[in-house]
Write a protein that holds these residues in place. Structure first.
Motif, mmCIF file in Angstrom:
data_model
loop_
_atom_site.group_PDB
_atom_site.id
_atom_site.type_symbol
_atom_site.label_atom_id
_atom_site.label_comp_id
_atom_site.label_asym_id
_atom_site.label_seq_id
_atom_site.Cartn_x
_atom_site.Cartn_y
_atom_site.Cartn_z
ATOM 1 N N ALA A 1 0.810 -1.222 0.000
ATOM 2 C CA ALA A 1 0.000 0.000 0.000
ATOM 3 C C ALA A 1 0.838 1.265 0.000
ATOM 4 N N GLY A 2 2.140 1.144 0.307
ATOM 5 C CA GLY A 2 3.009 2.319 0.335
ATOM 6 C C GLY A 2 2.770 3.196 1.548
ATOM 7 N N VAL A 3 2.400 2.581 2.679
ATOM 8 C CA VAL A 3 2.167 3.333 3.918
ATOM 9 C C VAL A 3 2.944 2.658 5.038
ATOM 10 N N SER A 4 2.876 3.234 6.237
ATOM 11 C CA SER A 4 3.587 2.664 7.373
ATOM 12 C C SER A 4 2.803 1.501 7.967
ATOM 13 N N VAL A 5 3.511 0.642 8.718
ATOM 14 C CA VAL A 5 2.871 -0.466 9.405
ATOM 15 C C VAL A 5 1.839 0.057 10.396
ATOM 16 N N LYS A 6 2.149 1.180 11.050
ATOM 17 C CA LYS A 6 1.235 1.766 12.019
ATOM 18 C C LYS A 6 -0.084 2.175 11.355
ATOM 19 N N THR A 7 0.020 2.709 10.143
ATOM 20 C CA THR A 7 -1.204 3.101 9.430
ATOM 21 C C THR A 7 -2.068 1.889 9.127
ATOM 22 N N VAL A 8 -1.432 0.817 8.672
ATOM 23 C CA VAL A 8 -2.180 -0.416 8.394
ATOM 24 C C VAL A 8 -2.835 -0.930 9.670
ATOM 25 N N SER A 9 -2.095 -0.904 10.781
ATOM 26 C CA SER A 9 -2.628 -1.360 12.060
ATOM 27 C C SER A 9 -3.852 -0.554 12.456
ATOM 28 N N ARG A 10 -3.804 0.759 12.250
ATOM 29 C CA ARG A 10 -4.943 1.610 12.598
ATOM 30 C C ARG A 10 -6.169 1.260 11.749
ATOM 31 N N VAL A 11 -5.948 0.999 10.481
ATOM 32 C CA VAL A 11 -7.066 0.662 9.600
ATOM 33 C C VAL A 11 -7.672 -0.682 10.007
ATOM 34 N N VAL A 12 -6.820 -1.670 10.216
ATOM 35 C CA VAL A 12 -7.287 -3.007 10.560
ATOM 36 C C VAL A 12 -8.041 -3.020 11.882
ATOM 37 N N ASN A 13 -7.576 -2.203 12.838
ATOM 38 C CA ASN A 13 -8.186 -2.188 14.158
ATOM 39 C C ASN A 13 -9.274 -1.136 14.314
ATOM 40 N N GLY A 14 -9.602 -0.428 13.200
ATOM 41 C CA GLY A 14 -10.674 0.557 13.235
ATOM 42 C C GLY A 14 -10.349 1.787 14.049
ATOM 43 N N GLU A 15 -9.073 2.128 14.153
ATOM 44 C CA GLU A 15 -8.681 3.299 14.935
ATOM 45 C C GLU A 15 -8.762 4.572 14.103
ATOM 46 N N ALA A 16 -8.894 5.693 14.816
ATOM 47 C CA ALA A 16 -8.958 6.991 14.139
ATOM 48 C C ALA A 16 -7.551 7.428 13.709
ATOM 49 N N GLY A 17 -7.496 8.581 13.003
ATOM 50 C CA GLY A 17 -6.198 9.147 12.623
ATOM 51 C C GLY A 17 -5.734 8.785 11.229
ATOM 52 N N VAL A 18 -6.639 8.225 10.390
ATOM 53 C CA VAL A 18 -6.292 7.875 9.014
ATOM 54 C C VAL A 18 -7.276 8.552 8.079
ATOM 55 N N ALA A 19 -6.745 9.264 7.060
ATOM 56 C CA ALA A 19 -7.607 9.956 6.101
ATOM 57 C C ALA A 19 -8.501 8.949 5.375
ATOM 58 N N PRO A 20 -9.744 9.326 5.062
ATOM 59 C CA PRO A 20 -10.674 8.406 4.411
ATOM 60 C C PRO A 20 -10.124 7.768 3.145
ATOM 61 N N ALA A 21 -9.451 8.549 2.310
ATOM 62 C CA ALA A 21 -8.918 8.010 1.060
ATOM 63 C C ALA A 21 -7.838 6.964 1.325
ATOM 64 N N VAL A 22 -6.973 7.252 2.310
ATOM 65 C CA VAL A 22 -5.920 6.299 2.668
ATOM 66 C C VAL A 22 -6.526 5.036 3.275
ATOM 67 N N ARG A 23 -7.540 5.232 4.128
ATOM 68 C CA ARG A 23 -8.206 4.089 4.757
ATOM 69 C C ARG A 23 -8.807 3.161 3.694
ATOM 70 N N ALA A 24 -9.462 3.753 2.704
ATOM 71 C CA ALA A 24 -10.083 2.951 1.647
ATOM 72 C C ALA A 24 -9.024 2.202 0.842
ATOM 73 N N HIS A 25 -7.897 2.881 0.573
ATOM 74 C CA HIS A 25 -6.813 2.253 -0.197
ATOM 75 C C HIS A 25 -6.214 1.074 0.568
ATOM 76 N N VAL A 26 -5.948 1.273 1.857
ATOM 77 C CA VAL A 26 -5.365 0.207 2.666
ATOM 78 C C VAL A 26 -6.337 -0.967 2.794
ATOM 79 N N ALA A 27 -7.620 -0.655 2.994
ATOM 80 C CA ALA A 27 -8.621 -1.715 3.107
ATOM 81 C C ALA A 27 -8.665 -2.567 1.842
ATOM 82 N N ALA A 28 -8.510 -1.918 0.684
ATOM 83 C CA ALA A 28 -8.518 -2.647 -0.580
ATOM 84 C C ALA A 28 -7.308 -3.570 -0.682
ATOM 85 N N VAL A 29 -6.161 -3.107 -0.221
ATOM 86 C CA VAL A 29 -4.951 -3.925 -0.262
ATOM 87 C C VAL A 29 -5.071 -5.106 0.715
#
Length: 341
Positions: A17-45
């Motif tokens: 996805a071209g992001v940090s491990v922390k960003t992926v962790s936040r998306v997977v765990n439903g945590e705040a602090g991730v822009a909607p577009a980035v969240r959607a991209h990571v979820a797709a990956v």
């Protein structure tokens, strides 16, 4: 079963996805602090790579990347057959230091998929499954990710894995022939849902048993989809109201047979109508008359399935095979009653 591959990790997703491990962790765990577009991209990956959260990692993971746990998904853990099978698997797993997790499927294909996914997310090393649905291809992802799978009781569809089953059709045919050998020509069959593979096999065995005894198949003597004591009572009442009622009954599942025992006793017919049950049940030998059964061997089924599973976990790569565990006719008295003329 193919090569066992390691599971997709957070780092794999982050790299793709071209992001940090922390960003992926936040998306997977439903945590705040991730822009909607980035969240959607990571979820797709995450979906693309088939990543599953390893919720058991902190407590169960060892240096060899195994969780020291396996899971069983059976029809109903309250059923004596399932309980005996579970205990047999535990007896094989315990000396290996492996924890056994278990759940009931209640003949629900949706529940089968959900529980398989849930246990997969906990990184169990292997799964023993009694298929509830008619398609187990949803397990391909788990198998590819490294989870060994063995099916019991019923053959799977959509995957090719080791399978351990009883000789259902042959066992019921033995029960029918036994009743015919004792003079019965009107033998009723009470079975489970026709959508269940084993129920269909047992009905096939009933027909084969009649044919082998030179008896005709009468659809009026067949009741399927029996799922409760009330349904057993209704079915028996309807059968006995026929112009030419049955003189013998075959209960094609242990709970159905137990229900027939209760119904016959209520009607004071337990010494007049012969009964053979498929699958043994608790205290069947203590009744009067004691119940003749075609017994499965859940202990052998469970041990065999566990041995095959641990072979696969250990790296065995032989072609998957199907093991048939024979049934056994146990003569006790109820199946030897003569026709009541």
């Amino acid at each position: 079963m193919g090569d066992r591959r390691r599971r997709t990790t957070l780092r794999d997703v982050a790299t793709e996805a071209g992001v940090s491990v922390k960003t992926v962790s936040r998306v997977v765990n439903g945590e705040a602090g991730v822009a909607p577009a980035v969240r959607a991209h990571v979820a797709a990956v995450v979906e693309q790579l088939g990543y599953r959260p390893d919720v058991g990692a902190r407590t169960l993971r060892r240096n060899d990347r195994r969780s020291a746990s396996i899971a069983l998904l059976l029809e109903d853990l309250a059923n004596p057959y399932s309980a005996a099978l579970l205990r047999a698997v535990e007896d094989v797993a315990r000396p290996r230091g492996v924890v056994v997790l278990a759940a009931s499927l209640d003949e629900d294909p949706v529940r089968e998929r959900a529980l398989a996914r849930a246990f997969g997310s906990r990184s169990v090393d292997g799964l023993v499954l009694a298929p509830a649905g008619d398609d187990q291809s949803h397990l391909v992802e788990e198998i590819t990710g490294g989870t060994a799978v063995v099916c019991v009781d019923r053959a799977p569809a959509g995957i090719d894995v080791d399978t351990v089953v009883s000789t259902d059709a042959a066992g019921v045919a033995d029960g029918v022939r036994h009743l015919a050998d004792h003079g019965h020509t009107r033998i009723a069959f009470l079975g489970d849902l026709a959508t269940i593979a084993t129920a269909r096999l047992r009905h096939d065995g009933y027909r084969a048993g009649l044919a082998g005894a030179g008896l005709p198949y009468d659809p009026r003597l067949v009741v399927r989809g029996v799922r409760s004591d009330e349904a057993v009572q209704e079915a028996l009442t309807a059968l006995l109201a026929l112009p030419d009622p049955p003189t013998a009954l075959l209960g094609a599942q242990n709970l159905i047979t137990a229900g027939l025992v209760r119904a016959l006793r209520r009607l004071d017919l337990h010494h007049r109508i012969a009964l053979v049950g498929y699958d043994d049940f608790l205290f069947a030998d203590l009744l009067s008359p004691a119940v003749t059964v075609v017994a499965q061997d859940p202990a052998t089924i469970g041990r065999t399935a566990a041995d095959l599973l641990f072979d696969r976990i250990g790296g065995a790569r032989e072609a998957p095979r199907t093991v048939e565990v024979p049934t056994r006719l146990i003569v006790r008295g109820s199946g030897e009653l003569p026709p009541d003329r």
